[in-house]
Scaffold this active site. Structure first.
Site, PDB file in Angstrom:
ATOM      1  CB  SER A 135      -0.903   0.015   1.235  1.00 38.23           C
ATOM      2  OG  SER A 135      -1.536   1.274   1.381  1.00 38.23           O
ATOM      3  CE1 TYR A 137      -4.054  -1.938   4.906  1.00 37.44           C
ATOM      4  CE2 TYR A 137      -3.372   0.294   4.344  1.00 37.44           C
ATOM      5  CZ  TYR A 137      -3.723  -0.989   3.955  1.00 37.44           C
ATOM      6  OH  TYR A 137      -3.720  -1.317   2.616  1.00 37.44           O
TER       7      TYR A 137
END
Length: 253
Positions: free
Chosen positions: A143, A156
């Site tokens: 990501s 995250y």
């Protein structure tokens, strides 16, 4: 690696980037194994792909990537049908947004399992087949959030940052055996990711922040399989600039 006739496992293949990658790989001639928790979703994608390319095999195998026995079954069924595994795309992932001060430990452990431990387990599960076949390709989907400092993404992003390092080390270790490990960093992508958050509120993108389609990310994944490059970063250039940890555009991550 050439994709035509390659045997490819895609995790998280029921929607979003996973489903779009399956469609792109199907068009390119791969034999696909779709893994995901939602049997109805992966079955629907499989039916669509079989209709589009009846000359290619498409298996839909319900799989919880956090269950190592389930990953073992996924690999065994793939080998029963095809006898080999050429490509693994570790796409399954989950989000959790919270400030560091109040992040829930149990939710953090759950996304660690999905975003970090599961990709490692999946890599280990396919390695014997890839070694026996003289090589293969593994792509881990990370990501853009792992490449900067963005408020509320600490839990995250840290799982994805750890995946980045794991992938880099695996690439170095496995290259002598003809196994290529690559990493891709999607940016904001049109998908169901925010609807599947374990906790926290979706991060709202400002109007000037572009959103990539799942198809665009899938096309980049297909290019990465072919090229064997180490990393593909899909962030717009301006997102890399940070002012005190976050600009409005950066916060969109």
């Amino acid at each position: 690696m050439q994709i035509d006739e390659a045997v490819m496992i895609i995790t998280g293949a029921g929607s979003g980037i996973g489903a779009a990658t399956a469609r792109a790989a199907n068009t390119a001639g791969a034999h696909l194994v779709l893994a995901g928790r939602r049997q109805d979703r992966i079955a629907a994608v499989a039916d669509e792909l079989r209709a589009a390319r009846p000359d290619r095999s498409v298996l839909a195998i319900p799989t919880d990537v956090t269950d190592r026995s389930g990953l073992g079954t996924l690999v065994e069924r793939t080998l029963d049908v095809h006898g080999r595994i050429d490509v693994l795309i570790n796409n399954a992932g989950q989000g959790f947004y919270s400030s560091v001060a109040v992040a829930d430990f149990d939710l953090y452990r759950r996304i660690l399992e999905v975003n970090l431990v599961a990709p490692l387990a999946a890599m280990q599960a396919v390695l014997p087949s890839m070694r026996a076949g003289g090589g293969g390709v593994i792509i881990n989907v990370s990501s853009g959030a792992s490449l900067g400092v963005y408020p509320t993404t600490g839990a995250y992003a840290s799982t994805k940052a750890a995946l980045n390092q794991l992938s880099a080390v695996a690439r170095a270790e496995l290259a002598p055996e003809g196994i290529t490990v690559s990493l891709i960093h999607p940016y904001l992508t049109e998908s169901e990711f925010d609807q599947a958050l374990l906790g926290g509120d979706p991060i709202l993108a400002p109007p000037e922040a572009p959103q990539h389609s799942a198809e665009y990310v899938a096309s980049s994944l297909i290019d990465l399989i072919r090229s064997g490059d180490e990393v593909t970063v899909l962030l717009p250039m301006q997102v890399g600039a940070q002012n005190d940890g976050a600009t409005e555009l950066s916060r969109a991550l």
